[in-house]
Design a protein around this motif. Structure first.
Motif, PDB file in Angstrom:
ATOM      1  N   GLN A   1       0.832  -1.206   0.000  1.00 16.58           N
ATOM      2  CA  GLN A   1       0.000   0.000   0.000  1.00 16.58           C
ATOM      3  C   GLN A   1       0.867   1.258   0.000  1.00 16.58           C
ATOM      4  N   MET A   2       1.948   1.244   0.779  1.00 13.85           N
ATOM      5  CA  MET A   2       2.868   2.376   0.782  1.00 13.85           C
ATOM      6  C   MET A   2       3.470   2.589  -0.605  1.00 13.85           C
ATOM      7  N   ASP A   3       3.912   1.515  -1.225  1.00 16.72           N
ATOM      8  CA  ASP A   3       4.501   1.624  -2.561  1.00 16.72           C
ATOM      9  C   ASP A   3       3.508   2.227  -3.555  1.00 16.72           C
ATOM     10  N   ALA A   4       2.232   1.833  -3.412  1.00 11.92           N
ATOM     11  CA  ALA A   4       1.212   2.329  -4.343  1.00 11.92           C
ATOM     12  C   ALA A   4       1.000   3.824  -4.189  1.00 11.92           C
ATOM     13  N   VAL A   5       0.933   4.314  -2.947  1.00 13.10           N
ATOM     14  CA  VAL A   5       0.673   5.742  -2.773  1.00 13.10           C
ATOM     15  C   VAL A   5       1.906   6.563  -3.137  1.00 13.10           C
ATOM     16  N   VAL A   6       3.088   6.020  -2.885  1.00 13.08           N
ATOM     17  CA  VAL A   6       4.319   6.730  -3.276  1.00 13.08           C
ATOM     18  C   VAL A   6       4.416   6.791  -4.798  1.00 13.08           C
ATOM     19  N   SER A   7       4.046   5.707  -5.471  1.00 13.91           N
ATOM     20  CA  SER A   7       4.048   5.709  -6.930  1.00 13.91           C
ATOM     21  C   SER A   7       3.074   6.735  -7.497  1.00 13.91           C
ATOM     22  N   ALA A   8       2.018   7.027  -6.732  1.00 16.10           N
ATOM     23  CA  ALA A   8       1.022   8.015  -7.169  1.00 16.10           C
ATOM     24  C   ALA A   8       1.429   9.443  -6.832  1.00 16.10           C
ATOM     25  N   GLY A   9       2.587   9.612  -6.183  1.00 19.40           N
ATOM     26  CA  GLY A   9       3.091  10.962  -5.936  1.00 19.40           C
ATOM     27  C   GLY A   9       3.245  11.373  -4.500  1.00 19.40           C
ATOM     28  N   VAL A  10       2.805  10.542  -3.541  1.00 19.44           N
ATOM     29  CA  VAL A  10       2.954  10.886  -2.131  1.00 19.44           C
ATOM     30  C   VAL A  10       4.427  10.783  -1.748  1.00 19.44           C
ATOM     31  N   ASP A  11       4.939  11.812  -1.088  1.00 14.85           N
ATOM     32  CA  ASP A  11       6.309  11.790  -0.582  1.00 14.85           C
ATOM     33  C   ASP A  11       6.392  10.750   0.534  1.00 14.85           C
ATOM     34  N   PRO A  12       7.377   9.846   0.512  1.00 12.79           N
ATOM     35  CA  PRO A  12       7.490   8.875   1.611  1.00 12.79           C
ATOM     36  C   PRO A  12       7.536   9.538   2.987  1.00 12.79           C
ATOM     37  N   ALA A  13       8.043  10.767   3.062  1.00 11.13           N
ATOM     38  CA  ALA A  13       8.112  11.469   4.343  1.00 11.13           C
ATOM     39  C   ALA A  13       6.736  11.838   4.881  1.00 11.13           C
ATOM     40  N   GLN A  14       5.694  11.749   4.042  1.00  9.78           N
ATOM     41  CA  GLN A  14       4.333  12.031   4.502  1.00  9.78           C
ATOM     42  C   GLN A  14       3.681  10.832   5.169  1.00  9.78           C
ATOM     43  N   VAL A  15       4.226   9.634   4.982  1.00  5.89           N
ATOM     44  CA  VAL A  15       3.505   8.411   5.305  1.00  5.89           C
ATOM     45  C   VAL A  15       3.635   8.020   6.776  1.00  5.89           C
ATOM     46  N   ILE A  16       2.487   7.723   7.373  1.00  2.00           N
ATOM     47  CA  ILE A  16       2.357   7.106   8.693  1.00  2.00           C
ATOM     48  C   ILE A  16       1.680   5.756   8.454  1.00  2.00           C
ATOM     49  N   VAL A  17       2.120   4.705   9.144  1.00  2.00           N
ATOM     50  CA  VAL A  17       1.513   3.387   8.926  1.00  2.00           C
ATOM     51  C   VAL A  17       0.698   2.962  10.147  1.00  2.00           C
ATOM     52  N   ASP A  18      -0.289   2.096   9.898  1.00  4.73           N
ATOM     53  CA  ASP A  18      -1.211   1.640  10.940  1.00  4.73           C
ATOM     54  C   ASP A  18      -1.546   0.183  10.640  1.00  4.73           C
ATOM     55  N   PRO A  19      -1.345  -0.739  11.605  1.00  4.37           N
ATOM     56  CA  PRO A  19      -1.633  -2.149  11.345  1.00  4.37           C
ATOM     57  C   PRO A  19      -3.118  -2.481  11.267  1.00  4.37           C
ATOM     58  N   GLY A  20      -3.987  -1.548  11.630  1.00  9.16           N
ATOM     59  CA  GLY A  20      -5.416  -1.760  11.447  1.00  9.16           C
ATOM     60  C   GLY A  20      -6.023  -2.766  12.401  1.00  9.16           C
ATOM     61  N   LEU A  21      -5.784  -2.596  13.689  1.00 10.82           N
ATOM     62  CA  LEU A  21      -6.375  -3.513  14.665  1.00 10.82           C
ATOM     63  C   LEU A  21      -7.892  -3.552  14.484  1.00 10.82           C
ATOM     64  N   GLY A  22      -8.438  -4.769  14.451  1.00  6.15           N
ATOM     65  CA  GLY A  22      -9.881  -4.927  14.346  1.00  6.15           C
ATOM     66  C   GLY A  22     -10.427  -4.888  12.934  1.00  6.15           C
ATOM     67  N   PHE A  23      -9.626  -4.474  11.967  1.00  8.09           N
ATOM     68  CA  PHE A  23     -10.069  -4.406  10.576  1.00  8.09           C
ATOM     69  C   PHE A  23      -9.602  -5.665   9.848  1.00  8.09           C
ATOM     70  N   ALA A  24     -10.550  -6.533   9.518  1.00 10.03           N
ATOM     71  CA  ALA A  24     -10.210  -7.828   8.908  1.00 10.03           C
ATOM     72  C   ALA A  24      -9.198  -8.566   9.774  1.00 10.03           C
ATOM     73  N   LYS A  25      -9.441  -8.546  11.088  1.00  6.80           N
ATOM     74  CA  LYS A  25      -8.594  -9.241  12.045  1.00  6.80           C
ATOM     75  C   LYS A  25      -9.473  -9.996  13.031  1.00  6.80           C
ATOM     76  N   GLY A  26      -9.063 -11.202  13.375  1.00  5.45           N
ATOM     77  CA  GLY A  26      -9.673 -11.923  14.472  1.00  5.45           C
ATOM     78  C   GLY A  26      -9.007 -11.535  15.777  1.00  5.45           C
ATOM     79  N   ARG A  27      -9.589 -12.011  16.877  1.00  6.50           N
ATOM     80  CA  ARG A  27      -9.049 -11.635  18.187  1.00  6.50           C
ATOM     81  C   ARG A  27      -7.585 -12.027  18.316  1.00  6.50           C
ATOM     82  N   ARG A  28      -7.231 -13.247  17.945  1.00  6.90           N
ATOM     83  CA  ARG A  28      -5.838 -13.689  18.058  1.00  6.90           C
ATOM     84  C   ARG A  28      -4.931 -12.868  17.148  1.00  6.90           C
ATOM     85  N   ASP A  29      -5.452 -12.436  16.009  1.00  5.47           N
ATOM     86  CA  ASP A  29      -4.660 -11.610  15.093  1.00  5.47           C
ATOM     87  C   ASP A  29      -4.293 -10.287  15.756  1.00  5.47           C
ATOM     88  N   ASP A  30      -5.264  -9.654  16.424  1.00  5.88           N
ATOM     89  CA  ASP A  30      -4.997  -8.375  17.085  1.00  5.88           C
ATOM     90  C   ASP A  30      -3.925  -8.527  18.160  1.00  5.88           C
TER      91      ASP A  30
END
Length: 306
Positions: A170-199
């Motif tokens: 996902q990071m590569d895709a947005v950077v390819s679209a012009g987003v500066d890598p220095a703008q990017v913050i990442v989030d593992p997405g707890l609870g989004f398409a995750k089971g309890r053990r996954d979180d």
């Protein structure tokens, strides 16, 4: 663990884990839906979150709870823009929680300084270019699909490795679209398409995300895995969402200890205190380590008291 320092455009360095306070202006969010629909009350609540210690107030006008249906763009705009403007004019650092480029652009125009997209740019093909033009930080969250189907997408062999790899894509895709890598913050997405053990697996391995070299936002607030952990021992009924704030604060401080750049929570006061305690301990450890190195010793010996 030594804390990494990041320079994000337009944002200060708090020298500790930042606290992002959640301000949902929705009728159907899972724990506070309908509470802040009135724009005046919502603005007051945003200012109150800042007064309680929120470094960022995250305004969202579309629920992303499991099973939620999307709302029209016009409705989302009408919900969020007055609530972005109010706190921003008072000097509060506001982020906009949206999956739509047009909402992100309008909110930034009205004073938002971060775009927080739970789809990481995947729900709207125009989002990455809009963020690139704005120059503001962009939260790229791990996302596998819309809320109505997310529970069916929680299928992993190695959740930590797979989620990290998918976020890199996902990071590569947005950077390819012009987003500066220095703008990017990442989030593992707890609870989004995750089971309890996954979180839990993701929370136990947050330090692994340091390898991505980007700030990490963690959103544990009132999530289902906490309710299940605290279930009634007799009935097995999960603890209600609004009664998960103490567990949220505990989870947030553990995330901070693993190097999280920020945590996103509904109840700010306890978490704001907790991350400051973690920062103080980190500072004292660093000072003690420096003293030990300067004295040529790695451990101070204590003599018995006479």
């Amino acid at each position: 663990m030594e804390r990494q320092s990041y320079t994000l455009p337009g944002l200060p360095d708090w020298h500790r884990c930042a606290v992002m306070g959640i301000l949902n202006v929705t009728p159907d969010s899972f724990s506070d839906g309908g509470k802040w629909l009135d724009p005046g009350l919502a603005v007051e609540h945003g200012l109150a979150l800042a007064a309680q210690g929120a470094d960022i107030v995250d305004v969202g006008g579309e629920s992303t709870r499991p099973g939620a249906r999307r709302v029209p763009a016009e409705e989302e705009l009408a919900r969020v823009l007055p609530v972005v403007r109010g706190p921003a004019r008072e000097g509060v650092l506001v982020s906009i929680d949206t999956m739509r480029a047009e909402v992100a652009e309008a909110a930034v125009e009205d004073g938002a300084r971060i775009v927080n997209d739970v789809s990481g740019g995947r729900a709207d093909g125009r989002m990455a270019k809009a963020v690139a033009r704005s120059g503001v930080p962009f939260v790229v969250m791990h996302w596998r699909g819309q809320s109505r189907a997310m529970d069916d997408l929680a299928d992993y062999r190695d959740v930590v490795a797979e989620v990290a790899a998918e976020v890199v894509c996902q990071m590569d895709a947005v950077v390819s679209a012009g987003v500066d890598p220095a703008q990017v913050i990442v989030d593992p997405g707890l609870g989004f398409a995750k089971g309890r053990r996954d979180d839990w697996s993701l929370l136990a391995a947050l330090d692994a995300w340091r390898a991505l070299g980007r700030p990490l936002l963690v959103g544990p607030s009132r999530k289902r895995f906490l309710g299940e952990l605290l279930a009634d021992p007799v009935t097995g009924e999960p603890r209600s969402a609004r009664d998960r704030d103490a567990a949220t604060a505990a989870t947030a401080v553990l995330a901070a200890a693993q190097g999280a750049w920020a945590v996103r929570v509904h109840e700010v006061r306890a978490t704001a205190a907790a991350v400051r305690v973690e920062a103080a301990i980190r500072s004292y450890r660093a000072t003690a380590g420096q003293v030990s190195r300067e004295s040529g010793s790695t451990r101070r010996s204590l003599s018995p008291v006479p």
